[in-house]
Design an enzyme around this catalytic site. Structure first.
Site, PDB file in Angstrom:
ATOM      1  CB  VAL A 135      -0.937  -0.001   1.223  1.00 29.26           C
ATOM      2  CG1 VAL A 135      -1.777   1.263   1.270  1.00 29.26           C
ATOM      3  CG2 VAL A 135      -1.832  -1.235   1.218  1.00 29.26           C
ATOM      4  CD  GLU A 136       2.549   3.730   3.852  1.00 28.22           C
ATOM      5  OE1 GLU A 136       2.943   4.652   3.119  1.00 28.22           O
ATOM      6  OE2 GLU A 136       1.834   3.915   4.846  1.00 28.22           O
ATOM      7  CB  SER A 137       6.774   1.997  -1.075  1.00 31.15           C
ATOM      8  OG  SER A 137       7.040   0.699  -0.528  1.00 31.15           O
ATOM      9  NE  ARG A 184       0.552   5.367  -2.353  1.00 32.53           N
ATOM     10  CZ  ARG A 184       1.402   5.295  -1.350  1.00 32.53           C
ATOM     11  NH1 ARG A 184       1.464   6.252  -0.463  1.00 32.53           N
ATOM     12  NH2 ARG A 184       2.221   4.276  -1.233  1.00 32.53           N
TER      13      ARG A 184
END
Length: 477
Positions: free
Chosen positions: A142-144, A470
């Protein structure tokens, strides 16, 4: 006188044979090797000598497993991750939306899995050692997207997308030499420590994840607002930014996919082996990134993928070097036999009035390469006493002179004035550019262009940080 009936003897023999078959009666060694049988004459309806000699084998019923051992070792890391799922499932339309979104992009999922191979086993080990739910091993997706060079417009960096302030809070070094927000081992430890801290604060993993993305202070205030209004304070009931509202559904969607082996097979998602991928060893002396890769017998880009924290083409002494486990013995053996210097760089202090172009010409290195090696960009002017990395062998000092933080004092060169067109009068004077603050370490405090973003490409050519669209995990608190 009554005739003696044979039935009691037959019944006694049947009882003996049944006891032997059930294992309640001990038998000799020879008898134990023979199959346990019941003579068919004991079965009602059998008649004659031929029938008396026929036998039937009585097989012992297999033992029925009363429980499933989830701790049994497995070769598939996904099985191990599934066994550790412990968060409450989130069932809402956003989760359904993102599950469908991921399933419609199996190529993207496969790329994330391939990028995760060097890191995933280590992350699972660290999660289990802390007794945390293994859903967290999917959070870098999700993050990277498991890209250690990911860099967001909120200046979040690395697999776990730490912003500078939160990285410092959890002791991640951000110096001229390296940015541990990109370090695989250090950032994983810091991320799990942070997640454990916010879980202890809220007692709920969904709220802990919201705090990781939005900041624990912001989540705390949102909870207090709902409490004041008599409203529920669970994740789904809080008023939060869109990014945070979509954060946990993304993780839940990935959990739903990876918890279903049949679905994974239909999407063609590969297995990941349940064994350590890498090990670490400290660098005995300053060592070039490309030299370390050569000693490990691996391409430089693969070495950088395991050691993405370095800002310079050379690693300082005692820095942990991450090597594939299968290549560790090769690295150590080659290092012992390596007689040449481990670095091709030295330290040089600039003189009064010396320009960066002068240093480039003096040491025979192209100006762009010199700038990249020292984390500088654009037209800069160096103050006297600035210490630079320069090619070795031309009278520069030992690289240890750089210390833990190099002192590079640089200010932007003013842009040349536009020429005045004949007959048009004087050109309009350009507005004066703001001069960014410069720390004693030479790291420019320019929020739009942090020094950690620049990587050395002159020798090792590590991959530059990749910007993501994002705002990262948004640890703004």
């Amino acid at each position: 006188m009554h005739e003696r009936k044979p039935f009691p003897r037959v019944a006694r023999q049947a009882a003996i044979l049944l006891a032997m078959a059930s294992g309640t009666m001990a038998v000799g060694a020879d008898e134990a090797r023979a199959p346990l049988t019941l003579v068919s004459m004991l079965v009602p309806g059998t008649r004659g000598p031929a029938a008396a000699l026929s036998v039937e084998e009585v097989r012992q019923a297999p033992a029925v497993a009363r429980s499933v051992d989830l701790t049994a070792p497995t070769d598939n890391l996904w099985d191990r991750i599934r066994h550790g799922f412990a968060m409450t499932d989130l069932e809402d339309n956003l989760t359904l939306h993102y599950q469908q979104w991921y399933q419609n992009r199996p190529d993207a999922l496969r790329r994330m899995i391939e990028r995760s191979r060097p890191y995933l086993h280590h992350i699972v080990e660290e999660i289990e050692a802390r007794g945390m739910p293994t859903e967290l091993a999917l959070l870098p997706m999700v993050e990277s997207s498991f890209n250690p060079m990911a860099y967001s417009r909120a200046h979040a960096s690395g697999l776990w997308q730490f912003i500078p302030a939160t990285g410092k809070r959890f002791n991640l070094e951000q110096s001229w030499w390296q940015d541990q927000r990109r370090d695989i081992v250090a950032s994983t430890g810091a991320a799990l420590e942070y997640l454990h801290t916010v879980y202890d604060m809220h007692g709920d993993w969904h709220l802990a994840l919201a705090s990781y993305n939005w900041g624990e202070g912001a989540v705390k205030r949102a909870i207090e607002k709902n409490e004041a209004k008599g409203l529920p304070t669970d994740y789904a009931s809080l008023n939060m930014p869109t990014e945070t509202r979509h954060y946990v559904p993304k993780l839940q969607a990935l959990k739903n996919i990876f918890s279903n082996p049949s679905l994974m097979a239909s999407l063609g998602l590969p297995e990941v082996m349940n064994r350590p991928y890498f090990a670490t060893v400290p660098a005995p002396r300053p060592m070039d990134v490309k030299t370390a890769a050569r000693l490990a017998d691996m391409p430089v880009d693969q070495f950088v993928a395991l050691n993405p924290a370095h800002n310079r083409p050379v690693m300082k002494a005692e820095t942990p070097v991450v090597i594939p486990a299968e290549k560790m013995s090769t690295f150590q053996s080659n290092l012992q036999r390596h007689a040449a210097p481990l670095t091709e760089w030295e330290a040089y202090s600039t003189r009064q009035g010396e320009r960066i172009e002068d240093v480039s010409a003096r040491f025979g290195i192209a100006l762009p390469d010199l700038l990249r090696a020292n984390g500088l960009q654009g037209r800069v002017r160096l103050a006297a006493g600035s210490t630079l990395l320069v090619p070795a062998g031309r009278g520069a000092g030992d690289i240890d002179a750089l210390g833990d933080d190099a002192r590079i004092i640089a200010v932007p060169e003013p842009e040349p004035r536009a020429p005045v067109a004949k007959g048009k009068g004087r050109a309009e004077k350009p507005a004066k550019a703001a001069t960014p603050q410069v720390a004693a370490t030479g790291v420019r405090k320019d929020a739009a262009r942090p020094a950690a973003k620049t990587t050395a490409k002159a020798a090792a050519k590590p991959a530059a940080e990749t910007r993501v669209a994002r705002s990262g995990n948004g640890r703004r608190g």
